[in-house]
Design a protein around this motif. Structure first.
Motif, PDB file in Angstrom:
ATOM      1  N   VAL A 190      49.356  35.923  34.544  1.00 23.81           N
ATOM      2  CA  VAL A 190      49.870  35.203  35.372  1.00 23.81           C
ATOM      3  C   VAL A 190      50.093  36.224  36.598  1.00 23.81           C
ATOM      4  CG1 VAL A 190      52.073  33.972  35.856  1.00 23.81           C
ATOM      5  CG2 VAL A 190      51.099  33.825  33.641  1.00 23.81           C
ATOM      6  N   LEU A 191      50.409  37.202  36.548  1.00 24.62           N
ATOM      7  CA  LEU A 191      50.523  38.301  37.693  1.00 24.62           C
ATOM      8  C   LEU A 191      49.350  38.450  38.363  1.00 24.62           C
ATOM      9  CD1 LEU A 191      52.573  41.221  36.123  1.00 24.62           C
ATOM     10  CD2 LEU A 191      53.403  39.312  37.748  1.00 24.62           C
ATOM     11  N   LEU A 192      48.202  38.480  37.693  1.00 21.77           N
ATOM     12  CA  LEU A 192      46.853  38.728  38.195  1.00 21.77           C
ATOM     13  C   LEU A 192      46.463  37.592  39.128  1.00 21.77           C
ATOM     14  CD1 LEU A 192      43.816  40.061  38.140  1.00 21.77           C
ATOM     15  CD2 LEU A 192      43.460  38.770  36.246  1.00 21.77           C
ATOM     16  N   VAL A 193      46.725  36.265  38.755  1.00 20.56           N
ATOM     17  CA  VAL A 193      46.396  35.017  39.321  1.00 20.56           C
ATOM     18  C   VAL A 193      47.154  34.935  40.593  1.00 20.56           C
ATOM     19  CG1 VAL A 193      46.349  32.470  39.169  1.00 20.56           C
ATOM     20  CG2 VAL A 193      45.481  33.915  37.363  1.00 20.56           C
ATOM     21  N   LEU A 194      48.545  35.080  40.409  1.00 11.17           N
ATOM     22  CA  LEU A 194      49.635  34.760  41.512  1.00 11.17           C
ATOM     23  C   LEU A 194      49.084  35.890  42.601  1.00 11.17           C
ATOM     24  CD1 LEU A 194      52.778  34.437  39.787  1.00 11.17           C
ATOM     25  CD2 LEU A 194      51.542  32.740  40.942  1.00 11.17           C
ATOM     26  N   ALA A 195      48.904  37.090  42.245  1.00  3.55           N
ATOM     27  CA  ALA A 195      48.602  38.164  43.212  1.00  3.55           C
ATOM     28  C   ALA A 195      47.400  38.030  44.057  1.00  3.55           C
ATOM     29  CB  ALA A 195      48.543  39.627  42.419  1.00  3.55           C
ATOM     30  N   LEU A 196      46.126  37.310  43.071  1.00  3.67           N
ATOM     31  CA  LEU A 196      45.012  36.983  43.923  1.00  3.67           C
ATOM     32  C   LEU A 196      45.260  35.965  44.848  1.00  3.67           C
ATOM     33  CD1 LEU A 196      42.125  37.388  43.817  1.00  3.67           C
ATOM     34  CD2 LEU A 196      41.900  35.450  42.112  1.00  3.67           C
ATOM     35  N   GLY A 197      45.888  34.945  44.726  1.00  4.11           N
ATOM     36  CA  GLY A 197      46.368  34.291  45.694  1.00  4.11           C
ATOM     37  C   GLY A 197      47.066  34.740  47.031  1.00  4.11           C
ATOM     38  N   ALA A 198      48.083  35.657  46.425  1.00  2.00           N
ATOM     39  CA  ALA A 198      48.910  36.248  47.680  1.00  2.00           C
ATOM     40  C   ALA A 198      48.017  37.248  48.512  1.00  2.00           C
ATOM     41  CB  ALA A 198      49.990  37.100  47.021  1.00  2.00           C
ATOM     42  N   PHE A 199      46.977  37.875  47.870  1.00  2.00           N
ATOM     43  CA  PHE A 199      45.995  38.829  48.508  1.00  2.00           C
ATOM     44  C   PHE A 199      45.052  37.732  49.745  1.00  2.00           C
ATOM     45  CE2 PHE A 199      42.124  41.169  49.027  1.00  2.00           C
ATOM     46  CZ  PHE A 199      42.616  42.511  49.056  1.00  2.00           C
TER      47      PHE A 199
ATOM     48  N   ALA B 218      50.043  43.297  47.154  1.00  2.00           N
ATOM     49  CA  ALA B 218      49.534  42.330  46.212  1.00  2.00           C
ATOM     50  C   ALA B 218      48.505  42.905  45.280  1.00  2.00           C
ATOM     51  CB  ALA B 218      48.864  40.944  46.957  1.00  2.00           C
ATOM     52  N   PHE B 219      47.485  43.772  45.932  1.00  2.00           N
ATOM     53  CA  PHE B 219      46.727  44.461  45.165  1.00  2.00           C
ATOM     54  C   PHE B 219      47.321  45.262  43.930  1.00  2.00           C
ATOM     55  CE2 PHE B 219      45.386  48.836  44.870  1.00  2.00           C
ATOM     56  CZ  PHE B 219      44.041  48.600  44.060  1.00  2.00           C
TER      57      PHE B 219
ATOM     58  N   ILE C 239      50.036  44.787  42.502  1.00  2.00           N
ATOM     59  CA  ILE C 239      50.843  44.073  41.572  1.00  2.00           C
ATOM     60  C   ILE C 239      49.562  43.318  40.600  1.00  2.00           C
ATOM     61  CG2 ILE C 239      51.785  41.681  41.249  1.00  2.00           C
ATOM     62  CD1 ILE C 239      53.858  42.545  43.340  1.00  2.00           C
ATOM     63  N   MET C 240      48.596  42.859  41.337  1.00  2.00           N
ATOM     64  CA  MET C 240      47.259  42.469  40.443  1.00  2.00           C
ATOM     65  C   MET C 240      46.838  43.813  39.551  1.00  2.00           C
ATOM     66  SD  MET C 240      43.781  41.070  42.067  1.00  2.00           S
ATOM     67  CE  MET C 240      44.416  40.938  43.698  1.00  2.00           C
TER      68      MET C 240
END
Lengths: 99, 347, 102, 479
Positions: free
Chosen positions: A20-29, A41-42, A44-45
């Motif tokens: 979940v963190l990976l997906v959210l951070a990808l969007g934020a990035f 974001a990087f 957290i990803m």
């Protein structure tokens, strides 16, 4: 559903959190315009990936020092990346760029 | 304890969302450090105390300090030199494109990961099991702590390259920094660092904490061979001590001297020497001579601790900062082939 | 449940209550100085209660010493950081007054 | 023999960090010669005795990390050593005017070489990740070397793109480790299946690596980084650095888990390659700046590398072998030609003092040798005979025909024509008689190094058999 409940354990739960963190951070990035926000974001990803790495491996065969050692390497590489990015961003801002 | 895990996992996600959603960068960074602390707790729950230590010291600690320092520099810089211009308004169409792209990327990544994790639940355990292999070989590794054995013996090549990565980061850091100091004279540098005299209370606390931190670092390093701990965590503690000392205005040389360079490279250098020397007797690269594993690993870790501490600290100290325009500077014209670019540079 | 357990539970609960009060204060008080006041006073006290509550479950004297060292260090760190925040706040508000902004 | 290729660059990297005022000339060239000798010796050894493994620290994989030298590996090692030595000679002259920069160029240069050699040799998924990060960091550092606003912006963009790519790759590694319990490529290749975690892992790793290889449409970071860097840096980046992530991609698709790949996915990669050729060429054609033209040309030429996937997955063994040979030759020819092109353009820009294509008027008289090298490398890029580029495209065309995928035929041929279009823009200006600017004299060694590489790109057309014979020792697409 029963399958999920049977197989579910702490390690697997954290692997899901990592995903979940990976997906959210990808969007934020992708969406954030500020370089510092991208950098956060990087990081957290990266943490998400590390959680998947340890969680998934330990779900399969209990406490495992190999993925833990890999993640330790990963954390150090991530801090080096962050520091390098900050050095570049700071220099860029001092030259009149927008952070 | 399942409820605790549930709450902790959700806490991680909420903290991350908070970081992404906050408009204010300072707030985002503070939330990011909170995220780091929660993550350290998570590593404990995953039976990975080494990672908890590393995350607290390196992930949340050093990264947080670097980020906050950068924000401080930006604030100073924007007030003095570069007030926000109106041309900075977001480009609406670009932003929309990015949003759409992000949506597609997120949905496909989420779908892929969900599919993969769901299928993992149905799979049998994998063919290989490195846990048993590590257990079978740890007696020959020279240390009794699994992670240290993996990092400094079984997969020591990774660690060698990893320290090289750190070294590259600091080489770039020094390269971008020195350009500033070569044209600036010493007084303007001094003037900047003495801008605000720290309160006596902070200085005395720092004096109290410094020896404690150093002792802890040495303990963490020494503990690494039998229990959680090791060079990276210890190095981060040393760096933290250095950052504290600098905050408390205890003078740390900010100049890049040969001695500093020696310190930065020491870890890799000793590592390489130990790794190459068995080749003289026909053994493969990175092999430890039998009986000497424990001693050599401790030696390498000790040197690595010094180097990692210095590198992380230097990344903090050497990071580019704005110079305070001092009237003295006009009196001394910049010379040399790069004078033109230097002047245009950081004003 | 032995008497010792009851004693421990009591102290840790009291400690947690202090933390709760400190957090409520942090959220509800109007300005920086009163918030610092709530945070440092209530939390340091709460921490003390928790440490006392934990001491009986330690097995060796060294562990007890470590707990107490933790407490002392946190006390020192939080008081100094509270002082720094307050100091900065007073400096800032003075500057604002000079410019007649407030 | 194998670990020497890691030790030499690392030792020189440390020396140049430690003693930045070292007489570079006296140090760098002997080191590079040593590295070249070591890689040639390894090639000879591989040719005689076949592929070999090396267990680092005496720990066999899966516990330890294995190095693996095969025909493909040693070809890449030799290529790296050769291009590095020529770029170093060029850099020694070129960087004289950048006194500050060159003190940080050399450590980064050596770390770059160490990471490249490490990547070619590594047989371990996680080790490849660390190697990729080392490569990224040193490459980003080299882009940021001049530290002006534009180059810093390019470096930041490059760094962020590369970091995102690494995380995609690492996520895949995490899934594969969870699935197979080992990180060794050879071990996984033996037991890999086509289940969901493997396919997802490959998908994540592929996207990450495409990002790092700058395959259209993920190429946005490449032109400013390669076009804005100093000439020897651009040459190294375009010739070698982007190939590293392609190499890993090829290993994953063709060796690690070929069963998990569907032909449809391979067609998608081929389509991306075709898109890269069209878009890269079009952008190159429109660039007013010569360095940016060459950088966009890299975007276009990288597209050809993608054709190996549709041509070798789900096709006959003969077509697959042709595709593989063509791709390897293309990789080599492009490395030589693009390095030569960036070096000769660097000389041209040095002589004129401007980067605009319009400013090139008169160079055919004043800087003929640099223009000649540019022309030679262009011949190889266009795929005209006799050149390495021609042989590569010829093999790819044959493979497209024999696998019945005529649509790739169009793009392979069309790409050559498009290349001709943007290259002739340069020539049409350079043969104008009257010059717009004064010409500064340039050092003869600059011309010689560019010419050496351009000649190598042409000569490759005559000795294509050498790498191809070595190549037969490669696992993956094996005949």
């Amino acid at each position: 559903m029963t399958l999920w409940l049977e197989a579910f354990n702490t390690d697997f739960w954290y692997a899901i959190v990592g995903a979940v963190l990976l997906v959210l951070a990808l969007g934020a990035f992708i969406t954030s315009r500020q370089l510092i926000k991208k950098l956060l974001a990087f990081n957290i990803m990266g943490s998400g990936v590390f959680l998947i790495m340890v969680g998934l491996a330990q779900y399969q065969h209990g406490p495992d020092s190999v993925p833990q050692a890999l993640v330790l390497t990963g954390i150090v590489v991530a801090v080096a990346a962050t520091a390098l990015a900050l050095v570049l961003i700071r220099k860029f801002v001092l030259k009149g760029g927008q952070p | 304890m399942m409820w605790f895990d549930l709450a902790l996992g959700l806490g991680l996600i909420i903290a991350a969302i908070g970081v992404f959603r906050s408009e204010d960068l300072f707030r985002a960074v503070v939330l990011f450090v909170t995220f780091g602390i929660l993550l350290a707790l998570t590593w404990l729950r995953l039976q990975a105390p080494d990672l908890a230590l590393a995350e607290a010291a390196i992930g949340a600690g050093i990264t947080g300090v670097l980020l906050l320092d950068t924000l401080g520099v930006f604030r100073q810089h924007e007030q003095d030199i570069n007030p926000r211009s109106s041309s900075q308004l977001p480009d609406i169409s670009r932003q929309w494109a990015a949003n759409v792209l992000a949506l597609i990327a997120c949905i496909s990544a989420a779908g892929l990961l969900a599919w993969s994790l769901f299928n993992t639940l149905k799979m049998p355990a994998p063919h290989h099991n490195l846990v048993t292999v590590v257990e079978a070989n740890i007696a020959y590794s020279g240390v009794s702590h699994g992670i240290t054995a993996v990092l400094l013996n079984f997969r020591s090549y990774d660690t060698l390259l990893e320290v090289a990565v750190l070294l590259v980061a600091i080489v770039i850091g020094i390269g971008l920094r020195e350009r500033v100091t070569t044209s600036a004279n010493a007084t303007s540098d001094e003037g900047q660092s003495k801008l605000s005299e720290p309160p006596a209370l902070l200085t005395s606390l720092v004096r109290l904490l410094l020896p404690l931190l150093l002792i802890t670092a040495i303990f963490v390093l020494w503990a690494g061979s039998t229990r959680p701990g090791g060079a990276f965590q210890a190095g981060a503690l040393i760096a933290a001590a250095g950052v504290l000392a600098r905050l408390g205005q205890i003078d740390i040389a900010a100049r890049v001297t040969t001695i500093l360079r020696l310190g930065l490279t020491l870890g890799v250098f000793i590592f390489l020497i130990v790794a190459v020397s068995p080749m003289l007797t026909g053994k493969p690269f990175l092999t430890y001579p039998a009986g000497w594993e424990g001693t050599l690993i401790l030696l390498i870790e000790f040197m690595l601790t010094i180097s990692i501490g210095l590198i992380l600290l230097s990344l903090f100290i050497q990071a580019p900062r704005p110079r305070i325009p001092a009237p003295v500077r006009n009196a001394i014209p910049a010379t040399g082939p790069n004078a033109e670019t230097n002047k245009g540079g950081d004003q | 449940m032995t008497l010792l357990n009851i004693f421990q539970t009591l102290f840790i609960t009291i400690g947690c209550l202090f933390f709760l009060i400190g957090t409520i204060g942090l959220l509800r008080f109007p300005d920086v100085l009163t918030r610092i006041h709530a945070l440092t006073k209530a939390d340091n006290l709460g921490l003390g209660f928790i440490v006392i509550g934990l001491i009986p479950s330690m097995s060796t004297a060294a562990d007890i010493a470590k707990l107490i060292v933790c407490w002392v260090l946190i006390l020192a760190a939080s008081s100094v950081s509270a002082f720094l925040v307050a100091n900065q706040h007073i400096k800032k508000s003075k500057e604002f007054k000079d410019h007649d902004v407030v | 023999m194998i670990p020497l290729l890691l030790i030499i660059p690392l030792v020189f990297a440390l020396l140049s960090v430690l003693l930045p005022r070292l007489p570079i000339k006296a140090i760098a060239i002997p080191g590079l010669v040593l590295q070249l000798i070591a890689s040639i010796q390894l090639s000879v050894h591989t040719y005689k005795h076949g592929a070999s493994d090396y267990a680092l620290g005496s720990w066999e994989a899966p516990l330890g990390i294995a190095l693996h030298a095969n025909g493909f590996t040693v070809t890449l090692l030799t290529l790296t050593a050769f291009i590095a030595i020529v770029c170093a000679v060029y850099a020694l002259i070129y960087l004289k005017r950048y006194e500050h920069e060159q003190r940080y160029f050399w450590p980064l240069f050596w770390f770059l070489l160490a990471s490249l050699n490490g990547i070619w040799l590594s047989g371990d998924l996680f080790n490849l990740y660390v190697g990729l990060e080392l490569l990224t960091f040193s490459a980003v550092g080299m882009v940021a070397l001049t530290a002006n606003k534009a180059s810093l912006q390019a470096a930041i963009r490059y760094l962020f793109a590369a970091l995102l790519g690494s995380l995609g790759y690492l996520a895949g590694v995490a899934l594969l480790y969870g699935q197979y319990g080992t990180l060794s490529i050879q071990e996984i290749a033996l037991i890999s299946t086509s289940d969901a975690p493997t396919q997802v892992a490959l998908a994540l790793m592929t996207v990450g690596l495409l990002m790092k290889t700058a395959i259209f449409p993920l190429h946005y970071w490449l032109p400013p980084a390669h076009g804005g860097a100093l000439a020897p840096v651009s040459a190294l980046l375009s010739a070698l650095v982007v190939k590293a992530s392609f190499y890993i991609l090829a290993v994953l698709w063709l060796q690690l888990a070929p069963d998990a790949i569907s032909p449809a996915a391979a067609q998608v990669l081929g389509a991306l390659g075709a898109g890269a050729i069209l878009w890269g060429s079009w952008c190159a054609f429109r660039q007013p700046d010569i360095k940016m033209l060459v950088a966009y040309s890299t975007v276009a030429q990288l597209g050809y590398l993608m054709f190996v996937f549709p041509l070798s997955i789900g096709t006959s063994a003969a077509a697959a072998e042709l595709a593989w040979q063509g791709t390897v030759l293309h990789l080599l020819a492009h490395a030589f030609a693009k390095a030569a092109m960036f070096l000769s353009v660097g000389t041209l820009v040095l002589a004129i003092g401007h980067q605009g294509i319009k400013d090139l008027a008169g160079v055919s008289h004043r800087v003929p040798l640099a223009l000649f090298s540019f022309g030679l490398s262009a011949v190889s890029l266009m795929g005209l005979p006799p050149s390495g580029g021609f042989n590569a495209k010829w093999l790819l065309l044959q493979s497209a025909l024999s696998s019945g995928q005529w649509w790739w035929f169009i793009f392979i041929l069309g790409g050559g024509l498009l290349t001709a279009a943007y290259v002739f823009r340069v020539f049409s200006v350079s043969f104008i008689e009257e010059a717009r600017h004064k010409f500064a004299p340039t050092h003869w060694l600059l011309d010689v190094s560019a010419l050496t590489l351009a000649a190598a790109a042409i000569l490759l057309g005559f000795v294509s058999q050498w790498p191809l014979t070595l190549m037969e020792l490669v696992p993956g697409v094996q005949s």
